[in-house]
Design a protein around this motif. Sequence first.
Motif, PDB file in Angstrom:
ATOM      1  N   THR A 159       0.864  -1.170   0.000  1.00  0.00           N
ATOM      2  CA  THR A 159       0.000   0.000   0.000  1.00  0.00           C
ATOM      3  C   THR A 159       0.900   1.219   0.000  1.00  0.00           C
ATOM      4  OG1 THR A 159      -1.582  -1.206   1.356  1.00  0.00           O
ATOM      5  CG2 THR A 159      -1.893   1.164   1.164  1.00  0.00           C
ATOM      6  N   ALA A 160       0.712   2.105  -0.962  1.00  0.00           N
ATOM      7  CA  ALA A 160       1.504   3.327  -1.068  1.00  0.00           C
ATOM      8  C   ALA A 160       2.991   3.018  -1.081  1.00  0.00           C
ATOM      9  CB  ALA A 160       1.166   4.274   0.082  1.00  0.00           C
ATOM     10  N   GLY A 161       3.373   1.911  -1.742  1.00  0.00           N
ATOM     11  CA  GLY A 161       4.769   1.598  -1.937  1.00  0.00           C
ATOM     12  C   GLY A 161       5.427   0.875  -0.785  1.00  0.00           C
ATOM     13  N   ARG A 162       4.684   0.549   0.272  1.00  0.00           N
ATOM     14  CA  ARG A 162       5.262  -0.150   1.407  1.00  0.00           C
ATOM     15  C   ARG A 162       4.525  -1.452   1.642  1.00  0.00           C
ATOM     16  NH1 ARG A 162       4.634   4.125   6.038  1.00  0.00           N
ATOM     17  NH2 ARG A 162       2.879   4.755   4.756  1.00  0.00           N
ATOM     18  N   THR A 163       5.238  -2.478   2.120  1.00  0.00           N
ATOM     19  CA  THR A 163       4.560  -3.708   2.495  1.00  0.00           C
ATOM     20  C   THR A 163       3.818  -3.469   3.788  1.00  0.00           C
ATOM     21  OG1 THR A 163       6.379  -4.579   3.810  1.00  0.00           O
ATOM     22  CG2 THR A 163       6.408  -5.060   1.449  1.00  0.00           C
ATOM     23  N   SER A 164       2.813  -4.326   4.069  1.00  0.00           N
ATOM     24  CA  SER A 164       2.017  -4.147   5.281  1.00  0.00           C
ATOM     25  C   SER A 164       2.871  -4.303   6.533  1.00  0.00           C
ATOM     26  CB  SER A 164       0.854  -5.148   5.300  1.00  0.00           C
ATOM     27  OG  SER A 164       1.322  -6.467   5.296  1.00  0.00           O
ATOM     28  N   GLU A 165       3.979  -5.114   6.458  1.00  0.00           N
ATOM     29  CA  GLU A 165       4.835  -5.265   7.615  1.00  0.00           C
ATOM     30  C   GLU A 165       5.580  -3.976   7.944  1.00  0.00           C
ATOM     31  OE1 GLU A 165       4.591  -7.497   5.265  1.00  0.00           O
ATOM     32  OE2 GLU A 165       4.414  -9.502   6.124  1.00  0.00           O
ATOM     33  N   ASP A 166       5.770  -3.102   6.929  1.00  0.00           N
ATOM     34  CA  ASP A 166       6.479  -1.853   7.145  1.00  0.00           C
ATOM     35  C   ASP A 166       5.597  -0.804   7.820  1.00  0.00           C
ATOM     36  OD1 ASP A 166       8.746  -2.827   5.906  1.00  0.00           O
ATOM     37  OD2 ASP A 166       8.118  -2.136   3.926  1.00  0.00           O
ATOM     38  N   ARG A 167       4.318  -1.008   7.833  1.00  0.00           N
ATOM     39  CA  ARG A 167       3.393   0.004   8.326  1.00  0.00           C
ATOM     40  C   ARG A 167       3.091  -0.213   9.796  1.00  0.00           C
ATOM     41  NH1 ARG A 167      -0.953   1.862   4.522  1.00  0.00           N
ATOM     42  NH2 ARG A 167       0.373   3.645   4.191  1.00  0.00           N
ATOM     43  N   GLY A 168       2.768   0.864  10.504  1.00  0.00           N
ATOM     44  CA  GLY A 168       2.549   0.785  11.934  1.00  0.00           C
ATOM     45  C   GLY A 168       1.344  -0.063  12.303  1.00  0.00           C
ATOM     46  N   VAL A 169       1.438  -0.706  13.449  1.00  0.00           N
ATOM     47  CA  VAL A 169       0.330  -1.509  13.959  1.00  0.00           C
ATOM     48  C   VAL A 169      -0.718  -0.579  14.563  1.00  0.00           C
ATOM     49  CG1 VAL A 169      -0.356  -3.236  15.658  1.00  0.00           C
ATOM     50  CG2 VAL A 169       1.762  -3.533  14.364  1.00  0.00           C
ATOM     51  N   VAL A 170      -1.942  -0.716  14.126  1.00  0.00           N
ATOM     52  CA  VAL A 170      -3.052   0.086  14.632  1.00  0.00           C
ATOM     53  C   VAL A 170      -3.820  -0.684  15.701  1.00  0.00           C
ATOM     54  CG1 VAL A 170      -5.224   1.223  14.000  1.00  0.00           C
ATOM     55  CG2 VAL A 170      -3.250   1.363  12.473  1.00  0.00           C
TER      56      VAL A 170
END
Length: 287
Positions: free
Chosen positions: A5-16
Amino acid sequence: MAETTAGRTSEDRGVVVALEGVGVRRHTNGQTILSEVDWTVRAGEHWALLGANGAGKTTLLKLLGALMHPTTGGVEVLGCRLGRVDVRELRTRIGHVSSAQAVPKDVDARTVVLTGHSGTVQPLWRTYDDEVRGRAEALLAELGVKELAHRPYAVCSGGQRARILIARALMPAPPLLLLDEPFNALDLPSREDLVEAMQRLAESRPDLATVTVTHHLEELFPAVGHALLLREGRILAGGPVGGVLTAPWMTACFGRPVRVVRHDGRWAAYSGSLTGERADIGAEATS
């Protein structure tokens, strides 16, 4: 590799949201409502939460909204662990949409949206400066109901109310938006207007995470990339939609043969003899 998403893997994104070993029992009779739930939602992910009536969807959504605590296990929402945080402050950072929520009925749509800034049922006019009022009008425009700003909320249609409530929930710019059957009782044009509005929202807010409770796959907007299936209080399947919204899993979830179809990013599900073919175990969703 997880979906990007938006050039990043889901693992790179913060945990909500992070749930570990979560269980909920009814205090009055000890009935188990949720059991051994492990689930992680990351920024920018859009989840569908599905299951038959009584599967535990509403209870799970209440945990995510900091409206209740688990009986066992741990729940972290926006980095805060339930039981160790002032939930009143936490709730101000979570957008929650339900057709049953209390909002003033005797005011116009813009006023309903403004109450999302103060988190109150009735408007607190002294807290709404020009910037806040402008933000409310911008959100109405973003949800495609700008022309309703001065229309009494009470005379708005169900579909219009749903979009007004979403605009209200977005007033504090929450990282997490919870939608509890937002399509309930909408006719087809209203449903499609809301689907399109949610898709635009997902595209314009790449870090917003959403969880949508629904009974109908047709209500999922194309950006919904993950799904969680509940059955009798337990997770049956969860993850990217391609591996979860399949005939075998949906059949297991609802206890009857289900055929699943996907076309141009939209979903549909059918069951019974009128579908023209049985959703046998092993059948796959159509791309």
